[in-house]
Design a protein around this motif. Structure first.
Motif, PDB file in Angstrom:
ATOM      1  N   ALA A  72     119.806  21.263  68.753  1.00  0.00           N
ATOM      2  CA  ALA A  72     120.907  22.206  68.528  1.00  0.00           C
ATOM      3  C   ALA A  72     121.982  21.577  67.652  1.00  0.00           C
ATOM      4  N   LEU A  73     122.274  20.290  67.881  1.00  0.00           N
ATOM      5  CA  LEU A  73     123.271  19.599  67.078  1.00  0.00           C
ATOM      6  C   LEU A  73     122.770  19.377  65.658  1.00  0.00           C
ATOM      7  N   ARG A  74     121.493  19.030  65.495  1.00  0.00           N
ATOM      8  CA  ARG A  74     120.936  18.864  64.152  1.00  0.00           C
ATOM      9  C   ARG A  74     120.982  20.185  63.383  1.00  0.00           C
ATOM     10  N   ASP A  75     120.672  21.269  64.071  1.00  0.00           N
ATOM     11  CA  ASP A  75     120.741  22.584  63.426  1.00  0.00           C
ATOM     12  C   ASP A  75     122.173  22.916  63.018  1.00  0.00           C
ATOM     13  N   TRP A  76     123.142  22.553  63.867  1.00  0.00           N
ATOM     14  CA  TRP A  76     124.538  22.819  63.537  1.00  0.00           C
ATOM     15  C   TRP A  76     124.957  22.035  62.291  1.00  0.00           C
ATOM     16  N   ARG A  77     124.552  20.799  62.196  1.00  0.00           N
ATOM     17  CA  ARG A  77     124.932  19.995  61.034  1.00  0.00           C
ATOM     18  C   ARG A  77     124.275  20.515  59.758  1.00  0.00           C
ATOM     19  N   SER A  78     123.156  21.213  59.903  1.00  0.00           N
ATOM     20  CA  SER A  78     122.558  21.858  58.742  1.00  0.00           C
ATOM     21  C   SER A  78     123.359  23.091  58.338  1.00  0.00           C
ATOM     22  N   ARG A  79     123.816  23.843  59.316  1.00  0.00           N
ATOM     23  CA  ARG A  79     124.597  25.057  59.039  1.00  0.00           C
ATOM     24  C   ARG A  79     126.036  24.741  58.680  1.00  0.00           C
ATOM     25  N   CYS A  80     126.493  23.537  59.047  1.00  0.00           N
ATOM     26  CA  CYS A  80     127.869  23.096  58.780  1.00  0.00           C
ATOM     27  C   CYS A  80     127.781  21.870  57.870  1.00  0.00           C
ATOM     28  N   ALA A  81     127.659  22.103  56.574  1.00  0.00           N
ATOM     29  CA  ALA A  81     127.388  21.028  55.608  1.00  0.00           C
ATOM     30  C   ALA A  81     128.654  20.236  55.295  1.00  0.00           C
ATOM     31  N   MET A  82     128.463  18.934  55.033  1.00  0.00           N
ATOM     32  CA  MET A  82     129.578  18.056  54.671  1.00  0.00           C
ATOM     33  C   MET A  82     129.469  17.642  53.207  1.00  0.00           C
ATOM     34  N   VAL A  83     130.624  17.602  52.538  1.00  0.00           N
ATOM     35  CA  VAL A  83     130.745  17.016  51.202  1.00  0.00           C
ATOM     36  C   VAL A  83     131.775  15.904  51.321  1.00  0.00           C
ATOM     37  N   PHE A  84     131.375  14.685  50.935  1.00  0.00           N
ATOM     38  CA  PHE A  84     132.214  13.520  51.184  1.00  0.00           C
ATOM     39  C   PHE A  84     132.934  13.052  49.916  1.00  0.00           C
ATOM     40  N   GLN A  85     134.028  12.351  50.118  1.00  0.00           N
ATOM     41  CA  GLN A  85     134.783  11.763  49.004  1.00  0.00           C
ATOM     42  C   GLN A  85     133.909  10.810  48.196  1.00  0.00           C
ATOM     43  N   GLY A  86     133.064  10.026  48.866  1.00  0.00           N
ATOM     44  CA  GLY A  86     132.241   9.026  48.191  1.00  0.00           C
ATOM     45  C   GLY A  86     130.872   9.527  47.782  1.00  0.00           C
ATOM     46  N   PHE A  87     130.682  10.845  47.735  1.00  0.00           N
ATOM     47  CA  PHE A  87     129.461  11.524  47.264  1.00  0.00           C
ATOM     48  C   PHE A  87     128.294  11.394  48.235  1.00  0.00           C
ATOM     49  N   ASN A  88     128.083  10.169  48.798  1.00  0.00           N
ATOM     50  CA  ASN A  88     127.036   9.967  49.805  1.00  0.00           C
ATOM     51  C   ASN A  88     125.649  10.286  49.259  1.00  0.00           C
ATOM     52  N   LEU A  89     125.409   9.904  48.010  1.00  0.00           N
ATOM     53  CA  LEU A  89     124.089  10.069  47.401  1.00  0.00           C
ATOM     54  C   LEU A  89     123.325   8.749  47.451  1.00  0.00           C
ATOM     55  N   SER A  90     122.005   8.838  47.280  1.00  0.00           N
ATOM     56  CA  SER A  90     121.186   7.640  47.126  1.00  0.00           C
ATOM     57  C   SER A  90     121.070   7.355  45.636  1.00  0.00           C
ATOM     58  N   GLY A  91     121.759   6.323  45.174  1.00  0.00           N
ATOM     59  CA  GLY A  91     121.840   6.041  43.746  1.00  0.00           C
ATOM     60  C   GLY A  91     120.506   5.754  43.092  1.00  0.00           C
ATOM     61  N   ARG A  92     119.549   5.198  43.821  1.00  0.00           N
ATOM     62  CA  ARG A  92     118.256   4.823  43.244  1.00  0.00           C
ATOM     63  C   ARG A  92     117.292   6.007  43.137  1.00  0.00           C
ATOM     64  N   LEU A  93     117.626   7.114  43.812  1.00  0.00           N
ATOM     65  CA  LEU A  93     116.772   8.299  43.744  1.00  0.00           C
ATOM     66  C   LEU A  93     117.240   9.224  42.634  1.00  0.00           C
ATOM     67  N   ASP A  94     116.335  10.037  42.117  1.00  0.00           N
ATOM     68  CA  ASP A  94     116.728  10.974  41.080  1.00  0.00           C
ATOM     69  C   ASP A  94     117.544  12.120  41.682  1.00  0.00           C
ATOM     70  N   VAL A  95     118.198  12.856  40.803  1.00  0.00           N
ATOM     71  CA  VAL A  95     119.107  13.914  41.223  1.00  0.00           C
ATOM     72  C   VAL A  95     118.388  14.985  42.037  1.00  0.00           C
ATOM     73  N   LEU A  96     117.217  15.400  41.588  1.00  0.00           N
ATOM     74  CA  LEU A  96     116.495  16.463  42.283  1.00  0.00           C
ATOM     75  C   LEU A  96     116.160  16.056  43.716  1.00  0.00           C
ATOM     76  N   THR A  97     115.715  14.817  43.902  1.00  0.00           N
ATOM     77  CA  THR A  97     115.382  14.354  45.249  1.00  0.00           C
ATOM     78  C   THR A  97     116.621  14.312  46.130  1.00  0.00           C
ATOM     79  N   ASN A  98     117.753  13.878  45.566  1.00  0.00           N
ATOM     80  CA  ASN A  98     118.997  13.880  46.335  1.00  0.00           C
ATOM     81  C   ASN A  98     119.349  15.279  46.813  1.00  0.00           C
ATOM     82  N   VAL A  99     119.142  16.273  45.973  1.00  0.00           N
ATOM     83  CA  VAL A  99     119.439  17.645  46.372  1.00  0.00           C
ATOM     84  C   VAL A  99     118.435  18.119  47.423  1.00  0.00           C
ATOM     85  N   LEU A 100     117.170  17.764  47.252  1.00  0.00           N
ATOM     86  CA  LEU A 100     116.137  18.181  48.199  1.00  0.00           C
ATOM     87  C   LEU A 100     116.372  17.630  49.602  1.00  0.00           C
TER      88      LEU A 100
END
Length: 268
Positions: A72-100
């Motif tokens: 239930a908590l995992r589902d909530w975090r999917s429905r309640c998305a976070m955007v962070f100041q530090g982007f929180n991306l994986s720099g070594r992965l390509d853009v499409l994979t980061n979005v996926l």
């Protein structure tokens, strides 16, 4: 509707958020304003349950978020998305994979672990990138992007979660004025085109007044202002910003760019 009742958080004897109560209707764009250390980030992290409240409740459409555990908590975090100041991306992965990565809660675990993304998932991710005019960056590694581009990728990742609410924690803090406008336009477009509720922490009062239809202001963890941008007068600014009030009140607001909408999620 998001309802916050008496939300409080203590850190090592210090009160970071103090008995905050507010209601946010679906589809609102709310700016959370105040000085650094006012409790803005802690408030958003509690809504997403990245930080546990010391007291109080969080309700979404009548469901008690503070009681959620496990799936239930995992589902909530999917429905309640976070955007962070530090982007929180994986720099070594390509853009499409980061979005996926934003689709992880929508696919079976074995497929996500092996990165066996379906054509439909890839189409959704590419559509999100097109929505923010960065589809041509899909094959590039995230670490090679500018700050503004990385933040748009992070917002695209949030969007493919198909969220009901997006929590943006100082998303423009490290960006120059041009990229600030691009990123805020992206959030405004999501709010306008899809009716997704947005709570956005902002230190800049002029940005908040330009983009948000409602402002809530925190000072030392307490809610000291809740109203429209026009209602934020000099006295309210002094309660929020203290000696910095005159400086933040003098700044002229930005003009909205108003980009044309794009048909995202046509593949779902």
């Amino acid at each position: 509707m998001l309802i916050i009742e008496g939300l409080t958080r203590h850190f090592s004897g210090r009160v970071a958020v103090d008995d905050v109560c507010m209601e946010v209707p679906r589809g609102a764009f709310v700016g959370v304003i105040g000085r650094s250390g006012a409790g803005k980030s802690t408030l958003l992290r509690m809504v997403n349950r990245l930080a546990e409240p010391s007291a109080g409740r969080i309700l979404w459409n009548g469901t008690d978020v503070t009681e959620m555990r496990g799936k239930a908590l995992r589902d909530w975090r999917s429905r309640c998305a976070m955007v962070f100041q530090g982007f929180n991306l994986s720099g070594r992965l390509d853009v499409l994979t980061n979005v996926l990565v934003g689709r992880l809660n929508k696919v079976p675990a074995h497929r996500s672990l092996l990165r066996l993304w379906s054509d439909a998932d890839r189409a959704i991710a590419l559509s999100a990138l097109e929505h923010f005019d960065i589809a041509e960056l899909a094959a590039q590694r995230a670490e090679h992007l500018s700050g503004g581009q990385q933040q748009r990728v992070a917002i695209a990742r949030a969007l493919v979660q198909e969220p009901e609410i997006i929590l943006a924690d100082e998303p423009i803090a490290s960006l120059d004025p041009r990229n600030t406008r691009v990123v805020m336009d992206a959030l405004a477009r999501i709010n306008r085109d899809y009716g997704i509720t947005i709570l956005c922490n902002l230190h800049s009062l002029d940005i908040a007044r330009t983009y948000c239809d409602r402002l809530v202001g925190l000072s030392a963890g307490r809610l000291v202002f809740d109203g429209t941008p026009d209602a934020l007068d000099a006295e309210a600014a002094r309660r929020l910003y203290g000696l910095e009030a005159a400086e933040v009140m003098e700044t002229a607001p930005l003009a909205l760019m108003g980009p044309a909408p794009s048909p995202f999620l046509a593949h779902t």
